[in-house]
Design an enzyme around this catalytic site. Sequence first.
Site, PDB file in Angstrom:
ATOM      1  CE  LYS A  82       0.499   4.800   8.373  1.00 28.84           C
ATOM      2  NZ  LYS A  82       0.587   4.181   7.199  1.00 28.84           N
ATOM      3  CE1 TYR A  91      -3.666   2.490   0.552  1.00 26.06           C
ATOM      4  CE2 TYR A  91      -2.583   3.234   2.366  1.00 26.06           C
ATOM      5  CZ  TYR A  91      -3.378   3.486   1.527  1.00 26.06           C
ATOM      6  OH  TYR A  91      -4.339   4.527   1.489  1.00 26.06           O
ATOM      7  CG  ASP A 114       5.584   4.163   0.906  1.00 25.00           C
ATOM      8  OD1 ASP A 114       5.828   4.736   1.785  1.00 25.00           O
ATOM      9  OD2 ASP A 114       4.335   3.739   0.336  1.00 25.00           O
TER      10      ASP A 114
END
Length: 436
Positions: free
Chosen positions: A272, A149, A244
């Site tokens: 995050k 993702y 990522d």
Amino acid sequence: MKAQDISREKSAELFEKAKKYFPGGVNSPVRAFKSVYGTPLFIEKGDKAHLWDADGNEFIDFCCSWGPLILGHNHPAIREAVQAQLGKGLSFGAPTLLENELAELILSNNKYIEKIRFVSSGTEAVMSAIRLARGYTKRDKIVKFEGCYHGHSDSLLVKAGSGLVTFGETSSAGVPKAFADETIVISLNDKKALEQVFVDFKDQIAAVIIEGVPANNGLLIQDKEYIHFLREITKAHGTLLIFDEVITGFRLGFEGAAKYYDIQPDIITYGKIIGGGMPVGAYGASAEIMCNISPDGAVYQAGTLSGNPVAMAAGIAALQVLAQPGFYEKLEKTTQQFVEEIRSFVTEKNYEVKIFTVGSIFWFAFTAQEKIQSAEQIDPASMEKYKVMHRELLNRGIYFGPSGYEVGFISAAHTEEDLNKAVTAIKEALMVVFEG
Ligand SMILES: *Cc1c(COP(=O)(O)O)cnc(C)c1O
């Protein structure tokens, strides 16, 4: 034995209202309890590793806001930094010293990037990194891996992990076919597929993007040798390698997965943890690649609230703690002990469940397989067992993410007492799963 259900009266009431306001009653689909029992819990407050919901139930939190809260809830240094900034203003749309400070803290402790650009979410970071890769290489195609993702931008919502898979979809509606055609999806842990893609699309691939350690569709820990192969083959074809690290950045260590594998990616994305609980994302690369970003270069990327001073203050406070010597070693050791205790219990009981772990990330997989390294290896039927475990854990005061495809996180705020309680609850929950 099945535990008594906690009261969800207030949460259920709030959820009924929320359903009138928001699609599915939520502002992010992974928050819906579609694949577990009951209604979503409405959270009132958090402190250290604990959460309280609208009905006054208390939980030990292993979701940690899906990763950002590596220092737990309401960390005093972060709270004070945010409070100090609040009195000075929320946003100026002009540069501030705080942006320099966060950049300096990151760049002086991370040898894998020379320049960075702050944005407001992981999605934005990755979307911008892809544009940068395309602008830099003057190529259009990108390669991603099934189950990884990378946020919800159009090109990347193809076979993209938990949020979609939980609802039985693998790709999103509304992504133009022409966009999806530029995204080639291959399986993780498959060298042949990688070689083939460079035969089929020679000189057309701008970038290959991979999660530092894929953690959005189970925890799919890749062999180091495979990641090194990925580095070599991309380099040989003039294709950029994008790591990522929205989850793994500042989680596997201050220098994330790049350091963990000892690999130099071409572009790295963060999110995050980087904002200490506030909305921040970032992407970084060598100065040579980053100078293609506007206003230095022709790749446009902007943001009204980018580098937001309150968010920067939170990020600085959080990262200062993480940069202290020994922080990650301690957290990893704590996680290992926690996982080992559960592992020895399930081995003794002969339960068909594995706990995969890296750094302070863990994932329960109801499987007999010794390793799970690709999305295709996950049996959707095994999620029924997670559903029972999730209910039993909530009823015992333990909060896990509402999907078996999601990983759990240990924070520095989890005490020995918290973890002992959790281990006991997990053992009991697994007994219900396997013995009723
Ligand atoms: C969470 C996540 C994103 C998206 O970040 P948002 O802040 O939710 O937009 C991108 N990539 C990875 C690896 C993620 O885990």
